[in-house]
Design an enzyme around this catalytic site. Structure first.
Site, PDB file in Angstrom:
ATOM      1  N   ARG A 202       0.822  -1.220   0.000  1.00 42.41           N
ATOM      2  CA  ARG A 202       0.000   0.000   0.000  1.00 42.41           C
ATOM      3  C   ARG A 202       0.852   1.265   0.000  1.00 42.41           C
ATOM      4  NH1 ARG A 202      -4.425  -1.875   4.454  1.00 42.41           N
ATOM      5  NH2 ARG A 202      -5.482  -3.442   3.203  1.00 42.41           N
TER       6      ARG A 202
ATOM      7  N   ARG B  67      -3.270   6.054  -0.088  1.00 40.18           N
ATOM      8  CA  ARG B  67      -3.917   6.959   0.852  1.00 40.18           C
ATOM      9  C   ARG B  67      -2.983   7.769   1.738  1.00 40.18           C
ATOM     10  NH1 ARG B  67      -7.655   2.442   3.434  1.00 40.18           N
ATOM     11  NH2 ARG B  67      -5.625   1.409   3.318  1.00 40.18           N
TER      12      ARG B  67
ATOM     13  N   ARG C 253      -6.633  11.760  -7.306  1.00 44.11           N
ATOM     14  CA  ARG C 253      -7.782  10.860  -7.289  1.00 44.11           C
ATOM     15  C   ARG C 253      -9.019  11.490  -6.683  1.00 44.11           C
ATOM     16  NH1 ARG C 253      -9.427   5.771  -4.024  1.00 44.11           N
ATOM     17  NH2 ARG C 253     -11.495   6.602  -4.464  1.00 44.11           N
TER      18      ARG C 253
ATOM     19  N   ASP D 252      -7.011  -3.062  -7.001  1.00 43.11           N
ATOM     20  CA  ASP D 252      -7.711  -3.622  -5.851  1.00 43.11           C
ATOM     21  C   ASP D 252      -7.974  -5.091  -6.132  1.00 43.11           C
ATOM     22  OD1 ASP D 252      -9.378  -2.685  -3.257  1.00 43.11           O
ATOM     23  OD2 ASP D 252     -10.451  -4.297  -4.279  1.00 43.11           O
TER      24      ASP D 252
ATOM     25  N   TYR E  91     -15.094 -12.500   0.620  1.00 43.27           N
ATOM     26  CA  TYR E  91     -15.902 -11.334   0.247  1.00 43.27           C
ATOM     27  C   TYR E  91     -17.164 -11.758  -0.499  1.00 43.27           C
ATOM     28  CZ  TYR E  91     -12.366  -7.862   1.539  1.00 43.27           C
ATOM     29  OH  TYR E  91     -11.499  -7.058   2.229  1.00 43.27           O
TER      30      TYR E  91
END
Length: 356
Positions: free
Chosen positions: A39, A43, A52, A88, A163
């Site tokens: 990552r 973020r 973004r 993702d 998921y």
């Protein structure tokens, strides 16, 4: 086939082959311990939020120019030894038509969870045309990155199944485990389909120019070793075997998987990722010979003062001193509120303190 072998017709990318990262994956001598961060693209970076802003996650993942820019940002800022493709784990599921979305603050949410055999119809085969934007983005990246390797990645079948069966994130996995124990044939068919989709997704990335791939089994730590061996290992093996012929390093990582490290190595990885709960020297004992290790600084350490970060980093490097190969990383992904300068300092510290 291991990353030390190169099959006829699949010559390694010459620009990246002698990089510190790929050398470490192949368990060869390195000029310094290579560093990248799970990552690292995203973020924690202000430049990421700038480019973004207002663009939904899955839309961003389908825009090659945006993917390339976001993937390159941490390479420019942190001087890491590898880029990791910005995407993702649910991208291939979305690409084959599964009705899902990534909801801010929640994560992937599936409109029609898979609970019956009829629900498997949602999972058709993935073709390169389904993810042509991935091929385009990797083309842009490899031209820009030059000698810096690009790591492709995908979610492992168990994590994707979790998921899909739960309908979204879960702490208990009660629906997934109920299917696994109560209808093992349906569970096996579900994971087999996901293994085919995931293998195809990794093949697209490698053929477009990725120098290595990582299989993320983020939630495998929820399983006991016997259950992992019976219900999960065959599907992960299928994924990693699908791309074995390319001769690129295959990294396998999960969170809370200290009891599974040996089994995850058995799945076919060249490099086993280790979270922060198990020291690397002990992880090497559990995995056994013939594998490089990746890890494993606790991401929360980065919120401590610089001296504490360096002290904990020295502990990781000391535990890795006798490994056959070591790629420095965090024990999980960069937290969103991490100070980017702390990551830059960490990469520099590892480079300078391990220079041969």
């Amino acid at each position: 086939m291991s990353a030390n072998e190169t099959p006829a017709g699949h010559q390694p990318p010459t620009a990246t082959y002698d990089s510190a990262f790929l050398k470490a994956c192949r368990r060869e001598p390195v000029p310094h311990t290579p560093v990248w961060f799970m990552r690292q693209a995203g973020r924690s970076l202000p430049e990421y939020h700038k480019v973004r802003g207002g663009i939904p996650m899955l839309e961003a993942c389908a825009r090659p120019d945006l993917v390339a820019e976001i993937t390159l940002q941490p390479v420019r800022r942190h001087n890491v030894d590898a880029a990791v493709y910005y995407s993702d784990i649910v991208v291939p599921l979305k690409a084959i038509g599964v009705d899902l979305d990534i909801k801010p603050g929640v994560g992937p949410v599936v409109a029609h969870p898979i609970r019956t055999r009829a629900d498997l119809a949602q999972l058709r085969d993935l073709t390169p045309e389904d993810v042509s934007y991935v091929t385009e983005a990797i083309g842009l990246l490899t031209r820009e990155l030059g000698p810096t390797p690009l790591i492709g990645f995908a979610g492992a079948p168990f994590t994707l199944a979790s998921y899909l069966v739960e309908g979204g994130p879960s702490r208990t996995y009660e629906n997934a485990k109920a299917m696994m124990y109560g209808d093992p044939e349906l569970w096996a068919d579900l994971l087999d389909r996901l293994a085919a989709i995931t293998g195809a997704f990794l093949k697209v990335q490698i053929e477009a120019g990725a120098s290595a791939v990582q299989l993320f089994d983020s939630w495998a730590g929820a399983l006991a070793p016997a259950d992992y061996r019976r219900f999960v290992l065959p599907a992960s093996q299928k994924v990693l075997e699908t791309v074995a012929g390319y001769g690129v390093p295959r990294i396998h990582f999960g969170v809370g998987t200290g009891e599974l490290l040996g089994l995850m190595g058995e799945a076919g990885a060249d490099v086993v990722g280790v979270d922060w709960r198990v020291p690397l020297d002990e992880a090497a004992r559990r995995v056994g010979p013939g594998k490089a290790l990746q890890g494993n600084l606790d991401p929360a350490v980065l919120f401590a003062p610089r001296e504490a970060v360096e002290a904990k980093t020295r502990e990781v490097l000391a535990a890795a001193a006798d490994l056959e190969g070591h790629v420095f990383n965090l024990g999980h992904g960069v937290m969103p509120s991490t100070d980017p300068d702390a990551l830059t300092r960490l990469a520099e510290y590892v480079h300078t303190s391990t220079a041969r």
